[in-house]
Enzyme design. Structure first.
Site, short mmCIF file in Angstrom:
data_model
loop_
_atom_site.label_atom_id
_atom_site.label_comp_id
_atom_site.label_asym_id
_atom_site.label_seq_id
_atom_site.Cartn_x
_atom_site.Cartn_y
_atom_site.Cartn_z
N GLY A 137 0.86 -1.34 0.11
CA GLY A 137 0.06 0.06 0.03
C GLY A 137 0.83 1.31 -0.10
N ALA A 138 0.28 2.43 0.28
CA ALA A 138 0.87 3.65 0.37
C ALA A 138 1.52 3.73 -1.21
CB ALA A 138 2.09 4.14 1.31
N HIS A 178 4.27 1.37 -8.13
CA HIS A 178 3.00 0.28 -8.04
C HIS A 178 2.18 0.36 -9.21
CE1 HIS A 178 4.05 1.17 -3.50
NE2 HIS A 178 4.39 0.18 -3.60
N GLN A 212 7.84 -9.59 7.68
CA GLN A 212 9.03 -9.02 7.14
C GLN A 212 9.62 -7.83 7.60
OE1 GLN A 212 6.74 -8.53 3.18
NE2 GLN A 212 8.06 -6.57 3.11
N GLY A 236 8.86 -5.10 -8.65
CA GLY A 236 9.63 -4.24 -9.28
C GLY A 236 11.25 -4.53 -9.07
P1 AMP Z 1 6.03 -2.30 -1.51
O1 AMP Z 1 4.71 -1.81 -1.42
O2 AMP Z 1 7.06 -1.26 -1.30
O3 AMP Z 1 6.24 -3.73 -0.84
O4 AMP Z 1 6.22 -2.68 -3.21
C1 AMP Z 1 5.30 -3.41 -3.79
C2 AMP Z 1 5.99 -3.74 -5.29
O5 AMP Z 1 6.08 -2.46 -6.07
C3 AMP Z 1 7.16 -4.47 -5.05
O6 AMP Z 1 7.45 -5.48 -6.26
C4 AMP Z 1 8.40 -3.30 -5.34
O7 AMP Z 1 9.44 -3.89 -5.77
C5 AMP Z 1 7.45 -2.49 -6.39
N1 AMP Z 1 7.91 -1.24 -6.26
C6 AMP Z 1 8.41 -0.36 -5.30
N2 AMP Z 1 8.95 0.69 -5.67
C7 AMP Z 1 9.05 0.65 -6.97
C8 AMP Z 1 9.47 1.58 -8.15
N3 AMP Z 1 10.14 2.74 -7.72
N4 AMP Z 1 9.51 1.25 -9.09
C9 AMP Z 1 9.00 -0.09 -9.51
N5 AMP Z 1 8.52 -0.89 -8.81
C10 AMP Z 1 8.52 -0.48 -7.18
#
Ligand code: AMP
Length: 300
Positions: free
Chosen positions: A28-29, A34, A58, A144
Site C-alpha cells: 500500500g501507500a 506500484h 517481514q 519491481g
Molecule cells: P512495496 O509496497 O514497497 O512492498 O512494493 C510493492 C511492489 O512494488 C514491489 O514489487 C516493489 O519492488 C515494487 N516497487 C516499489 N517501488 C518501486 C519503484 N520505484 N519502481 C518500480 N516498482 C517498485
C-alpha cells in the site's frame, strides 16, 4: 472492483476470474512505481488482482511496522481507476492466526546484503508471497526491480518449490532527479531528500565504469562511493551476480550494482543492471506481445 479480506474468500473469487490472472502484491501507500506494475499486469492479463498487506513477518522488531505509511482509501481508488478487478487486503490476524508456525527459508541468495542487515526479512517476504500465490493462484505476478534481491529470492523459491506462477520483473520508476520512488520517501527531511539522488548517480557511475571496461569491482565501486553526498551514509555498494547475489570477483555484465544508503533512520535502497552480451538486461522481464483475450475494463 471487489475487495476481499480473507484467504478463503480471495481464493473463491479469484477462481471465478477470467484467466490469465496477474497479481500485483504491495504494502500500500501506492505511488507511480506500484501503478506501473498494475498497468503492466493489466496489459498482459485478462484479470488483475492487487494485494495490500503490510506484512508484520517481514519487519524486524526495531523497524517501522507501526509507522509504515497506510492510505487504504486512496489506494483502493487508484487501483480501481487503474482497472484492478479484485483487491485482496487481508487482516494480519487472518494471515497469521494463533498457532501459525511455518516459514519459507531461501538459501544463499537471501543471506547477504538486505538479508544480513534485516534478519528474517526474506523469510517473511517469501512466506507471505507464497500465501498470496495460494490465495490468488495467479498466472503471473509482478514485482519491481527496485527491490532486486527480493525478486531474486522470489524467483528462487518459485523455481525450487514448483510454483506455477510466472514471475515478471518491471523496471524501477524514478523521480525526475533519479531518486527511486518508495513509500518510505515521505520520511525524508528536505536535506536528506536533496542528497538522495546522489545514490542513483553513484550506482549509475559504477555501471558505466564497468561498461567502459573497468573489471575491478573495488575500483568501480570506489568511483560510485565518492559520489554519495552527506547526509547520506553508504551502507553497501557492490557488483553482484543477478541470480545468486554473490559479489563478483571480476566486474562484467550480466550483473547488478546494488546499494543502500542511510538517511537518518531511513534506508534508501537502489540498484541498476549491467547488461550482458547483446545488451540483455539480467533482471527485467521483456514485455510480452499483447495476447488475444478479452480484457475486462475498469467500471466507469
Ligand atoms: P512495496 O509496497 O514497497 O512492498 O512494493 C510493492 C511492489 O512494488 C514491489 O514489487 C516493489 O519492488 C515494487 N516497487 C516499489 N517501488 C518501486 C519503484 N520505484 N519502481 C518500480 N516498482 C517498485
Amino acid at each position: 472492483m471487489q475487495i476481499v479480506r480473507t484467504p478463503g474468500s480471495a481464493r473463491a473469487i479469484a477462481r471465478t476470474l477470467p484467466r490469465p490472472v496477474g497479481l500485483v502484491p504491495t504494502m500500500g501507500a501506492l505511488h507511480a512505481g506500484h501503478l506501473a506494475l498494475v498497468r503492466r499486469a493489466r496489459s498482459e492479463n485478462a484479470s488483475v488482482v492487487a494485494s495490500i498487506f503490510v506484512n508484520p513477518m517481514q519487519f524486524g522488531p526495531s523497524e517501522d511496522f507501526e509507522k509504515y505509511p497506510r492510505a487504504f482509501e486512496a489506494d483502493a481508488e487508484q487501483l480501481e481507476a487503474a482497472g484492478v478487478d479484485l483487491l485482496y487486503a487481508p487482516e494480519a490476524a487472518r494471515m497469521y492466526p494463533p498457532g501459525f508456525a511455518s516459514a519459507i527459508t531461501v538459501g544463499d541468495v537471501s543471506r547477504g546484503f538486505e538479508g544480513a542487515r534485516r534478519p528474517g526479512h526474506f523469510d517473511g517476504v517469501a512466506t507471505v508471497v507464497a500465501k498470496l500465490f495460494h490465495a490468488i493462484e495467479p498466472t503471473s505476478a509482478y514485482f519491481g526491480q527496485k527491490d532486486v534481491q527480493q525478486t531474486a529470492v522470489i524467483r528462487t523459491f518459485v523455481r525450487d518449490l514448483d510454483f506455477a506462477t510466472n514471475i515478471v520483473v518491471a523496471p524501477t520508476i524514478r523521480e525526475p532527479d533519479g531518486l527511486a520512488l518508495s513509500s518510505r520517501n515521505v520520511y525524508l527531511t528536505p536535506e536528506q531528500r536533496a542528497a538522495a539522488p546522489s545514490l542513483y548517480r553513484a550506482i549509475r557511475a559504477v555501471a558505466d565504469a564497468v561498461a567502459a571496461g573497468e573489471r575491478d569491482p573495488a575500483r568501480a565501486c570506489a568511483i560510485g562511493a565518492a559520489l554519495v553526498e552527506a547526509p547520506l551514509a553508504l551502507e553497501y555498494l557492490a557488483v553482484v551476480d543477478a541470480q545468486t547475489f554473490a559479489p563478483l570477483g571480476e566486474a562484467a555484465g550480466p550483473a547488478v550494482v546494488v546499494a543502500v544508503a542511510a538517511a537518518g533512520t531511513t534506508r534508501l535502497l537502489d540498484n541498476v543492471s549491467i547488461p550482458g552480451p547483446g545488451g540483455v538486461d539480467p533482471i527485467v522481464t521483456p514485455a510480452r506481445p499483447r495476447r488475444a483475450f478479452s480484457v475486462s475494463r475498469p467500471k466507469q
